[in-house]
Design a protein around this motif. Sequence first.
Motif, PDB file in Angstrom:
ATOM      1  N   GLU A 103       0.828  -1.200   0.000  1.00 31.28           N
ATOM      2  CA  GLU A 103       0.000   0.000   0.000  1.00 31.28           C
ATOM      3  C   GLU A 103       0.868   1.258   0.000  1.00 31.28           C
ATOM      4  O   GLU A 103       0.613   2.207  -0.753  1.00 31.28           O
ATOM      5  N   LEU A 104       1.904   1.258   0.830  1.00 31.66           N
ATOM      6  CA  LEU A 104       2.778   2.420   0.907  1.00 31.66           C
ATOM      7  C   LEU A 104       3.578   2.585  -0.377  1.00 31.66           C
ATOM      8  O   LEU A 104       3.748   3.709  -0.873  1.00 31.66           O
ATOM      9  N   VAL A 105       4.061   1.482  -0.941  1.00 30.26           N
ATOM     10  CA  VAL A 105       4.795   1.549  -2.213  1.00 30.26           C
ATOM     11  C   VAL A 105       3.919   2.176  -3.286  1.00 30.26           C
ATOM     12  O   VAL A 105       4.347   3.076  -4.024  1.00 30.26           O
ATOM     13  N   ALA A 106       2.689   1.717  -3.384  1.00 22.04           N
ATOM     14  CA  ALA A 106       1.769   2.245  -4.401  1.00 22.04           C
ATOM     15  C   ALA A 106       1.513   3.733  -4.183  1.00 22.04           C
ATOM     16  O   ALA A 106       1.449   4.512  -5.144  1.00 22.04           O
ATOM     17  N   GLU A 107       1.364   4.131  -2.930  1.00 19.62           N
ATOM     18  CA  GLU A 107       1.102   5.536  -2.624  1.00 19.62           C
ATOM     19  C   GLU A 107       2.293   6.415  -3.002  1.00 19.62           C
ATOM     20  O   GLU A 107       2.127   7.474  -3.628  1.00 19.62           O
ATOM     21  N   LEU A 108       3.487   5.973  -2.634  1.00 21.80           N
ATOM     22  CA  LEU A 108       4.686   6.748  -2.948  1.00 21.80           C
ATOM     23  C   LEU A 108       4.920   6.825  -4.455  1.00 21.80           C
ATOM     24  O   LEU A 108       5.248   7.893  -4.990  1.00 21.80           O
ATOM     25  N   ARG A 109       4.741   5.700  -5.141  1.00 15.32           N
ATOM     26  CA  ARG A 109       4.961   5.707  -6.587  1.00 15.32           C
ATOM     27  C   ARG A 109       3.889   6.508  -7.315  1.00 15.32           C
ATOM     28  O   ARG A 109       4.154   7.084  -8.368  1.00 15.32           O
ATOM     29  N   GLY A 110       2.713   6.556  -6.739  1.00 16.19           N
ATOM     30  CA  GLY A 110       1.684   7.418  -7.309  1.00 16.19           C
ATOM     31  C   GLY A 110       2.081   8.878  -7.235  1.00 16.19           C
ATOM     32  O   GLY A 110       1.883   9.644  -8.190  1.00 16.19           O
ATOM     33  N   LYS A 111       2.671   9.282  -6.119  1.00 20.49           N
ATOM     34  CA  LYS A 111       3.130  10.666  -5.982  1.00 20.49           C
ATOM     35  C   LYS A 111       4.298  10.951  -6.934  1.00 20.49           C
ATOM     36  O   LYS A 111       4.394  12.043  -7.510  1.00 20.49           O
TER      37      LYS A 111
ATOM     38  N   PRO B 257      15.861   6.251   2.720  1.00 22.26           N
ATOM     39  CA  PRO B 257      15.715   4.837   2.352  1.00 22.26           C
ATOM     40  C   PRO B 257      14.460   4.566   1.532  1.00 22.26           C
ATOM     41  O   PRO B 257      14.408   3.591   0.777  1.00 22.26           O
ATOM     42  N   LEU B 258      13.453   5.438   1.674  1.00 20.36           N
ATOM     43  CA  LEU B 258      12.228   5.298   0.890  1.00 20.36           C
ATOM     44  C   LEU B 258      12.313   5.974  -0.474  1.00 20.36           C
ATOM     45  O   LEU B 258      11.430   5.779  -1.306  1.00 20.36           O
ATOM     46  N   GLY B 259      13.363   6.770  -0.701  1.00 25.58           N
ATOM     47  CA  GLY B 259      13.476   7.500  -1.964  1.00 25.58           C
ATOM     48  C   GLY B 259      13.533   6.592  -3.181  1.00 25.58           C
ATOM     49  O   GLY B 259      12.752   6.762  -4.135  1.00 25.58           O
ATOM     50  N   PRO B 260      14.447   5.605  -3.197  1.00 32.06           N
ATOM     51  CA  PRO B 260      14.495   4.694  -4.351  1.00 32.06           C
ATOM     52  C   PRO B 260      13.208   3.905  -4.539  1.00 32.06           C
ATOM     53  O   PRO B 260      12.835   3.581  -5.668  1.00 32.06           O
ATOM     54  N   VAL B 261      12.526   3.585  -3.440  1.00 33.65           N
ATOM     55  CA  VAL B 261      11.238   2.900  -3.541  1.00 33.65           C
ATOM     56  C   VAL B 261      10.227   3.802  -4.243  1.00 33.65           C
ATOM     57  O   VAL B 261       9.500   3.377  -5.148  1.00 33.65           O
ATOM     58  N   ALA B 262      10.206   5.068  -3.850  1.00 32.96           N
ATOM     59  CA  ALA B 262       9.219   5.999  -4.391  1.00 32.96           C
ATOM     60  C   ALA B 262       9.417   6.247  -5.882  1.00 32.96           C
ATOM     61  O   ALA B 262       8.461   6.215  -6.661  1.00 32.96           O
TER      62      ALA B 262
END
Length: 395
Positions: free
Chosen positions: A42-50, A84-89
Motif C-alpha cells: 500500500e505504501l509503495v503504491a502511494e509513494l509511486r503514485g506521488k 531509504p524510501l526514496g528509491p522505492v518511491a
Amino acid sequence: MFTPCPTERSRLLAERIEAFVRQTVVPYERDPRCGAHGPSEELVAELRGKAREAGLLTPHILPDGSHLSQLETAAVLKRSGLSPLGPVAVNTMAPDEGNMFLLGRIATPSQKARFLDPLVQGARSAFFMTEPAAEGGAGSDPSMLTTTAVRDGDDWVIDGRKMYITGAQGAKTGIVMARTGTGEQAQATMFLVELPHPAIRIERVLDTIDSSMPGGHALVAIDGLRVPADDVLGAVDEGFKYAQIRLAPARLSHCMRWLGACARAQEIATAYATTRKAFGKLLIDHEGVGFMLADNLIDLQQCALTIDWCAGVLDSGAHGTVESSIAKVAVSEALYRVADRCVQVMGGSGVTRDSIVEQVFREIRAFRIYDGPTEVHKWSLAKKIKRDALHGARP
C-alpha cells in the motif's frame, strides 16, 4: 557531498528528485506501514503514485525507452537515496533497477512489452539466483547452482529452491536462473516468469537486519515450473554471461543509492553536533566528535569520486567487472565507517528509531554483503593481480 552532474538534463533531473525526496518522501519515514520486511504494498503504491504525478517515476529510463548514461544515473540515484524510501518511491530500488537494465539489454521486443514495460510503470520484480547454503546451493559462487531446468517439448521445467530473494513477495515479474548444462562446465539459463505463479511458493520471508526493500528477502520453493521457450531470456546456456551484464551496473547502483543515504546521515549527525552541548561547548568543538565528522566528509567525497570513475568506465563500453568490484569494496566499507560514526556522534539518539540514522547503519551493514561480500571481491581482485603479474601485464 555530491559531485557535479555530468549533463544539463541530469542536473535538472537530480535537482527535482532531491526536492521530491526531501519534501514528499522524508515525511513518510515514520509511517507505520514501514515494517521489518520493508514498506507495505500500500505504501509503495502511494509513494509511486506521488512520483508519477511529479513526473519522476523511473527517472533513469527516458520516455523513448533509452537509459541514462551511468554517470547520469549516478547523479540521479545518489539523490534518490537521500531517504531509504526514496528509491522505492521513484522506482530506482534494487532489484527492479538492475532487472530493468538487464531486460533493456537482452529481452526481445515482445518480452519487453510483457515484462519490462510494467516495471517501468512501477510494478516490482525479483531475481531468483541465490540458493540455500545448507543444500549446497549457489551463493557467492554461482557455479554451484542446483536449481535445474529440463527441456520438455517446447517448454522448460524448472525445479529447485532459492534463498534471500529480494522482493519476491509482491513481485509481478521474475527472472529465474537455473542450470541447463549437463557437462563438467557449469552452464545456466535465465527464464522470465509472470508472478505470482502457483509453481513458485514463498516458504517464508526472512527476518534480516535491513528493512528498506519492499517484500523483504524470501526463501522460495520452485516445483515443476513450466516455462515456454519464448520466455527464455537471451540464449540458452548464457545465463552466467548475462548475470555479469547485470551485476556490474547493479553493484554500482547500490553504491549510488547508499551514498545518498549516508550523506543524509551526515547531515543529521552534523545538525546534532552543532546544537547539542556537553562539558560547556558544542559537541563539534570536541575534537573526538569534530574529527569523526571530518573523516566522514573525506570518505563521502572519495566514495562519490569512486562511483563516478566506475560509471565512466561502464559508459566507455567496458564490462567494468574489475572496476565495479573495486568500487563495491571501497564504497561499502567507507560508507559503513560513515554510518557508524554518525551513530557514535549522536550517542543514544543514534541507536533509536527516532532518527533515520539507525536504519541507514543497518542497511549499510547488509550492503557490505549484498551483490558480493567484500572478501569475495578482494579474492577476485587478488587473482587478477596474480594473473597480471605472471603474464607481465602492467597496472
